[in-house]
Design an enzyme around this catalytic site. Structure first.
Site, PDB file in Angstrom:
ATOM      1  CB  CYS A 106     -13.267   7.901   7.201  1.00 39.78           C
ATOM      2  SG  CYS A 106     -11.979   8.218   8.475  1.00 39.78           S
ATOM      3  CB  CYS A 120     -13.425   6.661  10.627  1.00 43.00           C
ATOM      4  SG  CYS A 120     -13.056   8.316  10.508  1.00 43.00           S
ATOM      5  CG  ASP A 121     -15.892   3.690   9.400  1.00 42.10           C
ATOM      6  OD1 ASP A 121     -16.182   4.080  10.559  1.00 42.10           O
ATOM      7  OD2 ASP A 121     -16.413   4.442   8.613  1.00 42.10           O
TER       8      ASP A 121
END
Length: 312
Positions: free
Chosen positions: A137, A140-141
């Site tokens: 992701c 997300c990261d």
């Protein structure tokens, strides 16, 4: 025959969607029973720091956030249980749900929050470096790789979107593409081609990763199995998988309307499915966003819909 347990609201899954549904259903006095499934807390338990969930200005450990949500659900009376749902029968009401221990439950309403699992290449190193350079992701990261060099595996629209997102943050983005072309739409191909930070490595396969305290590079092969095969190491700081997700919906396909990939189709932007009293929330019904805050919001919607259904 052992008497079946009767439940007003059964929740299947324990990520942000499932736990939020349990919080709202508990506050509505629906006495929800939640089965956690294979991975208690869902995909967020495999990440380290979650920085984009509102209410945590300094970020929060994914496991800690899920424990917080679980405790909040318990506070409102949710019955949180270990176990996996292996079979459902939506042919008659109340619906019959079977656990992996053979327990049968009669549920007046069901909220499905089983999530989706990212597809991986199947390398041992993906597990070894999970949370230490390997991610599925970028949204997300990606923040953790500001001004660093990363690689994105995949050649479809999702991979292009991830690469373009990472290019806003990172110094350099490689796209590792197995085929000699991108499968993405023309507009996505053009955007990737025009981005000077992105370099596409066509006809490449990743066969391993390396690094002491996290990913430091990938072992790649150019034209694997051909006469001009070339093997070399590609120095990178992060390795992002973008080869798709598989919704965890196999046990529902006999009853629910699914799309071609297996995501649950919902009705008119609501969590309602084609079966009255059965609702879907989170990534199992969301092929587009796959974010914890979106999943939590849909869990809230599912619980509100379940309350209205039961009160009719």
């Amino acid at each position: 025959m052992e008497q079946r347990e009767k439940v007003r609201c059964l929740i299947i899954g324990s990520g942000p969607a499932g736990y939020t549904a349990a919080i709202y259903a508990g506050r509505a006095n629906l006495s929800p029973v939640l089965y956690c499934g294979l991975q208690m807390g869902g995909q967020l338990t495999q990440t380290t720091i979650v920085e984009n969930f509102p209410g945590y200005p300094e970020g929060v450990d994914g496991n800690q956030m899920m424990m917080d949500l679980q405790q909040q659900a318990k506070r409102f009376g949710a019955d949180i249980r270990d176990g996996i749902i292996v079979k459902v029968d939506f042919s008659t009401k109340p619906y019959v749900i079977t656990t992996d221990r053979g327990v049968e439950i009669e549920a007046e309403s069901v909220i499905i929050a089983t999530g989706a699992s990212a597809k991986y290449l199947g390398l041992d190193d993906e597990k070894k470096y999970n949370g230490q350079g390997v991610s599925a992701c970028a949204t997300c990261d990606g923040f953790f790789y500001r001004k660093k060099t990363v690689a994105v595996v995949g050649g479809g629209d999702t991979a292009c979107e991830e690469a373009l997102y990472l290019a806003q943050l990172c110094k350099k983005v490689y796209m590792i593409v197995r085929k000699p072309y991108l499968r993405a739409s023309d507009v996505m191909k053009r955007r990737v081609d025009e981005n000077e930070k992105i370099e596409i490595l066509f006809e490449h396969n990743t066969v391993g990763l390396y690094g002491e305290n996290g990913v430091e590079g990938a072992h790649v092969v150019y034209r694997k199995g051909e006469s001009d095969e070339k093997r070399y190491d590609l120095p990178i700081d992060g390795f992002f998988l973008a080869i798709g997700h598989k919704p965890n919906t196999d046990i529902f396909k006999e009853w629910l309307d699914l799309d071609e990939t297996g995501y649950i189709r919902t009705i008119n932007g609501t969590p309602r499915t084609n079966i009255p009293g059965v609702f879907a929330a989170g990534d199992c019904a969301d092929p587009h966003y796959r974010q914890a805050i979106v999943a939590a919001g849909s869990g809230c919607m599912a619980a509100l819909e379940a309350e209205r259904y039961l009160n009719k």
